[in-house]
Design a protein around this motif. Structure first.
Motif, PDB file in Angstrom:
ATOM      1  N   THR A   1      30.903  24.003  60.179  1.00  0.00           N
ATOM      2  CA  THR A   1      29.728  24.119  59.313  1.00  0.00           C
ATOM      3  C   THR A   1      29.790  25.392  58.468  1.00  0.00           C
ATOM      4  OG1 THR A   1      28.445  22.903  60.945  1.00  0.00           O
ATOM      5  CG2 THR A   1      27.206  24.134  59.311  1.00  0.00           C
ATOM      6  N   LEU A   2      30.358  26.465  59.028  1.00  0.00           N
ATOM      7  CA  LEU A   2      30.485  27.711  58.261  1.00  0.00           C
ATOM      8  C   LEU A   2      31.323  27.510  57.006  1.00  0.00           C
ATOM      9  CD1 LEU A   2      31.082  30.349  61.081  1.00  0.00           C
ATOM     10  CD2 LEU A   2      28.993  29.973  59.750  1.00  0.00           C
ATOM     11  N   LEU A   3      32.314  26.650  57.087  1.00  0.00           N
ATOM     12  CA  LEU A   3      33.161  26.361  55.927  1.00  0.00           C
ATOM     13  C   LEU A   3      32.322  25.783  54.792  1.00  0.00           C
ATOM     14  CD1 LEU A   3      36.020  26.013  54.640  1.00  0.00           C
ATOM     15  CD2 LEU A   3      36.067  23.772  55.731  1.00  0.00           C
ATOM     16  N   TRP A   4      31.441  24.842  55.115  1.00  0.00           N
ATOM     17  CA  TRP A   4      30.639  24.176  54.089  1.00  0.00           C
ATOM     18  C   TRP A   4      29.542  25.088  53.563  1.00  0.00           C
ATOM     19  CZ3 TRP A   4      33.862  21.027  52.571  1.00  0.00           C
ATOM     20  CH2 TRP A   4      34.669  20.328  53.453  1.00  0.00           C
ATOM     21  N   ILE A   5      28.972  25.924  54.407  1.00  0.00           N
ATOM     22  CA  ILE A   5      27.990  26.913  53.932  1.00  0.00           C
ATOM     23  C   ILE A   5      28.690  27.891  52.992  1.00  0.00           C
ATOM     24  CG2 ILE A   5      26.447  28.798  54.606  1.00  0.00           C
ATOM     25  CD1 ILE A   5      26.012  27.235  57.273  1.00  0.00           C
ATOM     26  N   GLY A   6      29.895  28.298  53.369  1.00  0.00           N
ATOM     27  CA  GLY A   6      30.682  29.176  52.498  1.00  0.00           C
ATOM     28  C   GLY A   6      31.001  28.535  51.163  1.00  0.00           C
ATOM     29  N   ALA A   7      31.278  27.234  51.178  1.00  0.00           N
ATOM     30  CA  ALA A   7      31.573  26.531  49.928  1.00  0.00           C
ATOM     31  C   ALA A   7      30.359  26.546  48.995  1.00  0.00           C
ATOM     32  CB  ALA A   7      32.010  25.096  50.215  1.00  0.00           C
ATOM     33  N   VAL A   8      29.165  26.438  49.571  1.00  0.00           N
ATOM     34  CA  VAL A   8      27.938  26.507  48.756  1.00  0.00           C
ATOM     35  C   VAL A   8      27.828  27.888  48.106  1.00  0.00           C
ATOM     36  CG1 VAL A   8      25.404  26.495  48.858  1.00  0.00           C
ATOM     37  CG2 VAL A   8      26.722  24.722  50.051  1.00  0.00           C
ATOM     38  N   PHE A   9      28.105  28.945  48.866  1.00  0.00           N
ATOM     39  CA  PHE A   9      28.064  30.299  48.290  1.00  0.00           C
ATOM     40  C   PHE A   9      29.146  30.478  47.233  1.00  0.00           C
ATOM     41  CE2 PHE A   9      25.321  31.568  51.806  1.00  0.00           C
ATOM     42  CZ  PHE A   9      24.480  32.484  51.163  1.00  0.00           C
ATOM     43  N   LEU A  10      30.324  29.913  47.465  1.00  0.00           N
ATOM     44  CA  LEU A  10      31.411  30.011  46.492  1.00  0.00           C
ATOM     45  C   LEU A  10      31.008  29.369  45.167  1.00  0.00           C
ATOM     46  CD1 LEU A  10      34.337  30.607  45.657  1.00  0.00           C
ATOM     47  CD2 LEU A  10      34.993  28.446  46.751  1.00  0.00           C
ATOM     48  N   ILE A  11      30.547  28.145  45.229  1.00  0.00           N
ATOM     49  CA  ILE A  11      30.158  27.421  44.015  1.00  0.00           C
ATOM     50  C   ILE A  11      28.983  28.106  43.329  1.00  0.00           C
ATOM     51  CG2 ILE A  11      29.174  25.242  43.173  1.00  0.00           C
ATOM     52  CD1 ILE A  11      30.850  23.900  45.491  1.00  0.00           C
ATOM     53  N   SER A  12      27.994  28.522  44.091  1.00  0.00           N
ATOM     54  CA  SER A  12      26.814  29.175  43.524  1.00  0.00           C
ATOM     55  C   SER A  12      27.172  30.515  42.885  1.00  0.00           C
ATOM     56  CB  SER A  12      25.754  29.391  44.613  1.00  0.00           C
ATOM     57  OG  SER A  12      25.367  28.172  45.190  1.00  0.00           O
ATOM     58  N   GLY A  13      28.006  31.282  43.556  1.00  0.00           N
ATOM     59  CA  GLY A  13      28.402  32.582  43.020  1.00  0.00           C
ATOM     60  C   GLY A  13      29.219  32.444  41.743  1.00  0.00           C
ATOM     61  N   LEU A  14      30.138  31.496  41.741  1.00  0.00           N
ATOM     62  CA  LEU A  14      30.940  31.272  40.535  1.00  0.00           C
ATOM     63  C   LEU A  14      30.088  30.788  39.378  1.00  0.00           C
ATOM     64  CD1 LEU A  14      34.111  29.580  42.069  1.00  0.00           C
ATOM     65  CD2 LEU A  14      33.978  31.864  41.035  1.00  0.00           C
ATOM     66  N   ALA A  15      29.159  29.868  39.667  1.00  0.00           N
ATOM     67  CA  ALA A  15      28.274  29.358  38.611  1.00  0.00           C
ATOM     68  C   ALA A  15      27.385  30.465  38.063  1.00  0.00           C
ATOM     69  CB  ALA A  15      27.420  28.207  39.160  1.00  0.00           C
ATOM     70  N   ALA A  16      26.810  31.281  38.944  1.00  0.00           N
ATOM     71  CA  ALA A  16      25.940  32.369  38.488  1.00  0.00           C
ATOM     72  C   ALA A  16      26.721  33.356  37.623  1.00  0.00           C
ATOM     73  CB  ALA A  16      25.309  33.083  39.688  1.00  0.00           C
ATOM     74  N   CYS A  17      27.912  33.689  38.060  1.00  0.00           N
ATOM     75  CA  CYS A  17      28.730  34.641  37.294  1.00  0.00           C
ATOM     76  C   CYS A  17      29.135  34.053  35.944  1.00  0.00           C
ATOM     77  CB  CYS A  17      29.959  35.044  38.110  1.00  0.00           C
ATOM     78  SG  CYS A  17      30.922  36.374  37.389  1.00  0.00           S
ATOM     79  N   GLY A  18      29.635  32.831  35.962  1.00  0.00           N
ATOM     80  CA  GLY A  18      30.061  32.195  34.715  1.00  0.00           C
ATOM     81  C   GLY A  18      28.936  32.011  33.722  1.00  0.00           C
ATOM     82  N   ILE A  19      27.811  31.483  34.192  1.00  0.00           N
ATOM     83  CA  ILE A  19      26.656  31.280  33.297  1.00  0.00           C
ATOM     84  C   ILE A  19      26.113  32.626  32.828  1.00  0.00           C
ATOM     85  CG2 ILE A  19      24.274  30.424  33.201  1.00  0.00           C
ATOM     86  CD1 ILE A  19      25.264  28.143  35.134  1.00  0.00           C
ATOM     87  N   GLY A  20      26.076  33.599  33.744  1.00  0.00           N
ATOM     88  CA  GLY A  20      25.595  34.932  33.367  1.00  0.00           C
ATOM     89  C   GLY A  20      26.419  35.544  32.257  1.00  0.00           C
ATOM     90  N   LEU A  21      27.715  35.351  32.316  1.00  0.00           N
ATOM     91  CA  LEU A  21      28.582  35.881  31.260  1.00  0.00           C
ATOM     92  C   LEU A  21      28.378  35.139  29.936  1.00  0.00           C
ATOM     93  CD1 LEU A  21      31.824  36.429  33.330  1.00  0.00           C
ATOM     94  CD2 LEU A  21      30.437  38.224  32.245  1.00  0.00           C
ATOM     95  N   LEU A  22      28.182  33.832  30.017  1.00  0.00           N
ATOM     96  CA  LEU A  22      28.018  33.036  28.794  1.00  0.00           C
ATOM     97  C   LEU A  22      26.700  33.304  28.077  1.00  0.00           C
ATOM     98  CD1 LEU A  22      29.504  29.631  29.990  1.00  0.00           C
ATOM     99  CD2 LEU A  22      30.527  31.250  28.354  1.00  0.00           C
ATOM    100  N   VAL A  23      25.651  33.580  28.828  1.00  0.00           N
ATOM    101  CA  VAL A  23      24.345  33.779  28.176  1.00  0.00           C
ATOM    102  C   VAL A  23      24.041  35.234  27.853  1.00  0.00           C
ATOM    103  CG1 VAL A  23      23.396  31.698  29.261  1.00  0.00           C
ATOM    104  CG2 VAL A  23      23.042  33.926  30.345  1.00  0.00           C
ATOM    105  N   SER A  24      24.912  36.135  28.269  1.00  0.00           N
ATOM    106  CA  SER A  24      24.669  37.574  28.001  1.00  0.00           C
ATOM    107  C   SER A  24      25.053  37.972  26.597  1.00  0.00           C
ATOM    108  CB  SER A  24      25.426  38.428  29.014  1.00  0.00           C
ATOM    109  OG  SER A  24      24.890  38.251  30.297  1.00  0.00           O
TER     110      SER A  24
END
Length: 136
Positions: free
Chosen positions: A113-136
């Motif tokens: 289960t830790l693997l899948w929780i980690g995957a959620v953080f991975l996807i969320s962190g990458l999306a936040a960073c990518g979108i943050g860079l695009l809208v800045s």
């Protein structure tokens, strides 16, 4: 000259020191490959995956931490962009290692289960960073 904010600098310092623990996975793999520790094929593959994910995700997390400094994110989005991938660098390898522990194990335990929780953080962190860079 590019300068990191104090939170980013402190986080990066702790992450680099914590990255030393990745060597324990390498030590484990060395013991298995030398025949000093028994492991099933399943365990070998999960230990390799855990070790590889730890190293790669730490590097990717540090890149996201630095890139976040170039964004205009604030609040929770800033936190997620700065630390989401780094959290996945802890959770995903832990999911691989812990779910494979136990003599003769051939299937992952509930620790997967830790693997899948980690995957959620991975996807969320990458999306936040990518979108943050695009809208800045």
């Amino acid at each position: 000259m590019f300068e990191l904010s104090d939170p980013a600098r402190i986080t990066a310092g702790f992450v680099l020191l914590a990255a030393i623990t990745v060597t324990t996975g390498g030590y484990l793999l060395t013991r298995i490959s030398q025949g000093k520790m028994e492991a099933t094929g399943f365990q070998k593959s999960f230990y390799r995956a855990g070790h590889a994910h730890a190293g790669v995700l730490i590097i990717l997390g540090l890149v996201c931490l630095i890139l976040t400094e170039a964004s205009s994110l604030t609040g929770g989005w800033l936190w997620l962009s700065r630390t989401g991938v780094l959290i996945s660098a802890i959770l995903m390898p832990a999911g691989f290692f812990f779910s494979a522990m136990g003599k003769g194990r051939t299937q992952p335990s509930a620790w997967i289960t830790l693997l899948w929780i980690g995957a959620v953080f991975l996807i969320s962190g990458l999306a936040a960073c990518g979108i943050g860079l695009l809208v800045s």
